[in-house]
Scaffold this motif. Structure first.
Motif, PDB file in Angstrom:
ATOM      1  N   PHE A   1     -20.497  11.834  30.761  1.00 47.09           N
ATOM      2  CA  PHE A   1     -20.968  10.462  30.592  1.00 47.09           C
ATOM      3  C   PHE A   1     -19.913   9.410  30.901  1.00 47.09           C
ATOM      4  O   PHE A   1     -20.218   8.225  30.879  1.00 47.09           O
ATOM      5  CB  PHE A   1     -21.480  10.263  29.159  1.00 47.09           C
ATOM      6  N   GLY A   2     -18.681   9.803  31.148  1.00 48.76           N
ATOM      7  CA  GLY A   2     -17.632   8.865  31.513  1.00 48.76           C
ATOM      8  C   GLY A   2     -16.683   8.552  30.366  1.00 48.76           C
ATOM      9  O   GLY A   2     -16.923   8.877  29.209  1.00 48.76           O
ATOM     10  N   PHE A   3     -15.574   7.906  30.749  1.00 49.24           N
ATOM     11  CA  PHE A   3     -14.550   7.562  29.770  1.00 49.24           C
ATOM     12  C   PHE A   3     -15.053   6.542  28.756  1.00 49.24           C
ATOM     13  O   PHE A   3     -14.595   6.522  27.618  1.00 49.24           O
ATOM     14  CB  PHE A   3     -13.298   7.013  30.459  1.00 49.24           C
ATOM     15  N   VAL A   4     -15.976   5.690  29.140  1.00 51.59           N
ATOM     16  CA  VAL A   4     -16.492   4.673  28.221  1.00 51.59           C
ATOM     17  C   VAL A   4     -17.232   5.348  27.060  1.00 51.59           C
ATOM     18  O   VAL A   4     -17.057   4.970  25.892  1.00 51.59           O
ATOM     19  CB  VAL A   4     -17.385   3.667  28.974  1.00 51.59           C
ATOM     20  N   ALA A   5     -18.041   6.351  27.353  1.00 50.26           N
ATOM     21  CA  ALA A   5     -18.757   7.077  26.299  1.00 50.26           C
ATOM     22  C   ALA A   5     -17.775   7.836  25.401  1.00 50.26           C
ATOM     23  O   ALA A   5     -17.932   7.855  24.178  1.00 50.26           O
ATOM     24  CB  ALA A   5     -19.766   8.039  26.910  1.00 50.26           C
ATOM     25  N   ALA A   6     -16.769   8.453  26.009  1.00 54.47           N
ATOM     26  CA  ALA A   6     -15.761   9.157  25.210  1.00 54.47           C
ATOM     27  C   ALA A   6     -15.002   8.175  24.327  1.00 54.47           C
ATOM     28  O   ALA A   6     -14.688   8.478  23.174  1.00 54.47           O
ATOM     29  CB  ALA A   6     -14.806   9.914  26.118  1.00 54.47           C
ATOM     30  N   GLY A   7     -14.711   6.992  24.843  1.00 55.62           N
ATOM     31  CA  GLY A   7     -14.065   5.960  24.034  1.00 55.62           C
ATOM     32  C   GLY A   7     -14.943   5.515  22.881  1.00 55.62           C
ATOM     33  O   GLY A   7     -14.458   5.220  21.788  1.00 55.62           O
ATOM     34  N   GLY A   8     -16.258   5.460  23.108  1.00 58.77           N
ATOM     35  CA  GLY A   8     -17.185   5.132  22.030  1.00 58.77           C
ATOM     36  C   GLY A   8     -17.184   6.180  20.931  1.00 58.77           C
ATOM     37  O   GLY A   8     -17.239   5.841  19.740  1.00 58.77           O
ATOM     38  N   ILE A   9     -17.108   7.442  21.314  1.00 62.08           N
ATOM     39  CA  ILE A   9     -17.042   8.519  20.316  1.00 62.08           C
ATOM     40  C   ILE A   9     -15.756   8.408  19.506  1.00 62.08           C
ATOM     41  O   ILE A   9     -15.766   8.532  18.279  1.00 62.08           O
ATOM     42  CB  ILE A   9     -17.164   9.894  21.005  1.00 62.08           C
ATOM     43  N   VAL A  10     -14.649   8.148  20.186  1.00 64.24           N
ATOM     44  CA  VAL A  10     -13.370   7.981  19.480  1.00 64.24           C
ATOM     45  C   VAL A  10     -13.435   6.781  18.537  1.00 64.24           C
ATOM     46  O   VAL A  10     -12.945   6.835  17.402  1.00 64.24           O
ATOM     47  CB  VAL A  10     -12.212   7.841  20.494  1.00 64.24           C
ATOM     48  N   ALA A  11     -14.059   5.694  18.967  1.00 62.00           N
ATOM     49  CA  ALA A  11     -14.195   4.505  18.111  1.00 62.00           C
ATOM     50  C   ALA A  11     -15.046   4.810  16.881  1.00 62.00           C
ATOM     51  O   ALA A  11     -14.735   4.342  15.773  1.00 62.00           O
ATOM     52  CB  ALA A  11     -14.796   3.352  18.907  1.00 62.00           C
ATOM     53  N   LEU A  12     -16.118   5.593  17.045  1.00 62.81           N
ATOM     54  CA  LEU A  12     -16.943   5.969  15.892  1.00 62.81           C
ATOM     55  C   LEU A  12     -16.154   6.805  14.885  1.00 62.81           C
ATOM     56  O   LEU A  12     -16.243   6.585  13.670  1.00 62.81           O
ATOM     57  CB  LEU A  12     -18.181   6.739  16.352  1.00 62.81           C
ATOM     58  N   PHE A  13     -15.375   7.765  15.379  1.00 66.71           N
ATOM     59  CA  PHE A  13     -14.551   8.569  14.481  1.00 66.71           C
ATOM     60  C   PHE A  13     -13.484   7.722  13.806  1.00 66.71           C
ATOM     61  O   PHE A  13     -13.191   7.911  12.625  1.00 66.71           O
ATOM     62  CB  PHE A  13     -13.914   9.743  15.230  1.00 66.71           C
TER      63      PHE A  13
ATOM     64  N   ALA B   1     -14.006  16.216  25.747  1.00 66.05           N
ATOM     65  CA  ALA B   1     -13.762  16.403  27.174  1.00 66.05           C
ATOM     66  C   ALA B   1     -15.080  16.479  27.944  1.00 66.05           C
ATOM     67  O   ALA B   1     -15.205  15.909  29.034  1.00 66.05           O
ATOM     68  CB  ALA B   1     -12.939  17.662  27.415  1.00 66.05           C
ATOM     69  N   TYR B   2     -16.066  17.158  27.370  1.00 65.53           N
ATOM     70  CA  TYR B   2     -17.358  17.253  28.038  1.00 65.53           C
ATOM     71  C   TYR B   2     -18.043  15.890  28.096  1.00 65.53           C
ATOM     72  O   TYR B   2     -18.651  15.536  29.105  1.00 65.53           O
ATOM     73  CB  TYR B   2     -18.266  18.267  27.331  1.00 65.53           C
ATOM     74  N   ALA B   3     -17.944  15.103  27.017  1.00 63.90           N
ATOM     75  CA  ALA B   3     -18.541  13.762  27.018  1.00 63.90           C
ATOM     76  C   ALA B   3     -17.876  12.883  28.066  1.00 63.90           C
ATOM     77  O   ALA B   3     -18.540  12.109  28.761  1.00 63.90           O
ATOM     78  CB  ALA B   3     -18.429  13.124  25.635  1.00 63.90           C
ATOM     79  N   ALA B   4     -16.552  12.989  28.206  1.00 67.41           N
ATOM     80  CA  ALA B   4     -15.850  12.197  29.229  1.00 67.41           C
ATOM     81  C   ALA B   4     -16.269  12.641  30.622  1.00 67.41           C
ATOM     82  O   ALA B   4     -16.469  11.810  31.520  1.00 67.41           O
ATOM     83  CB  ALA B   4     -14.342  12.333  29.058  1.00 67.41           C
ATOM     84  N   TYR B   5     -16.423  13.954  30.819  1.00 65.48           N
ATOM     85  CA  TYR B   5     -16.829  14.466  32.128  1.00 65.48           C
ATOM     86  C   TYR B   5     -18.270  14.080  32.446  1.00 65.48           C
ATOM     87  O   TYR B   5     -18.577  13.611  33.529  1.00 65.48           O
ATOM     88  CB  TYR B   5     -16.661  15.988  32.150  1.00 65.48           C
TER      89      TYR B   5
END
Length: 194
Positions: A153-165, A147-151
């Protein structure tokens, strides 16, 4: 202790797989001993780890027809830890049920943190810094990282974290499938689950 007991339980299920009802009872006794040690600590998180590691091992035993039971019977018997752990948690922590039914809303409660995480998600943008919540979370935890990464750095960065996991989990499943021996498969599966 909980993490060390995970491979121990998997190896025990493998070692006792041909002993029939006695082997099945011995696996349950080993699980019960580990669970009681976790409750003596007292650590419900450790109890959850031990249970989550024991279930795949017994699930593999049910799928392969170990212990001499029919598959359906073994699957039903293997679901007992979930019910037992739920009953133990309700018996030891009845306030958790009360807080779910009637959630408190003060700064130290988990409901407050959940509300603030929700406001960070709604205030996030596709790229860059989002809108700051009205009242920030008083204590930070790794639980709020996405949630902090989305807030921040944006949804794109949060999506990148989800893709890495997701890629990590995919690689772990591929490693589990490549195991040639049943013991290696069982140990890899328990390590993946934990």
């Amino acid at each position: 202790f909980a993490l060390a007991s995970c491979p121990f339980l998997a190896m025990s299920v493998y070692a006792l797989r041909e002993r029939g009802v006695r082997g099945y009872a011995a696996c349950w006794a080993l699980y019960a001993g580990a669970a009681l040690l976790c409750l003596h600590a007292p650590s419900l998180l450790s109890l959850g780890f031990v249970t989550i590691a024991f279930l795949p091992a017994m699930g593999v035993a049910a799928a392969k027809g170990w212990f001499g039971f029919r598959r359906g019977t073994t699957i039903i018997l293997s679901s007992v830890p979930v019910v037992a752990v739920a009953l133990v948690i309700v018996a030891l922590r009845p306030e958790w049920i009360w807080n779910v039914v009637f959630p408190p809303y003060y700064a130290e409660s988990s409901t407050y943190a959940i509300a603030q995480v929700g406001s960070m998600w709604t205030g996030a943008r596709a790229f860059g810094m989002g809108f700051m919540p009205e009242r920030p979370i008083t204590t930070w935890s790794i639980d709020y990282l996405l949630a902090y990464a989305a807030y921040r750095f944006g949804f794109v960065a949060a999506g990148g974290i989800v893709a890495l996991f997701a890629a990590l989990i995919w690689r772990l499943f591929a490693a589990v499938r490549r195991r040639r021996t049943e013991l290696g498969f069982l140990l890899s599966l328990c390590a993946l689950v934990v």
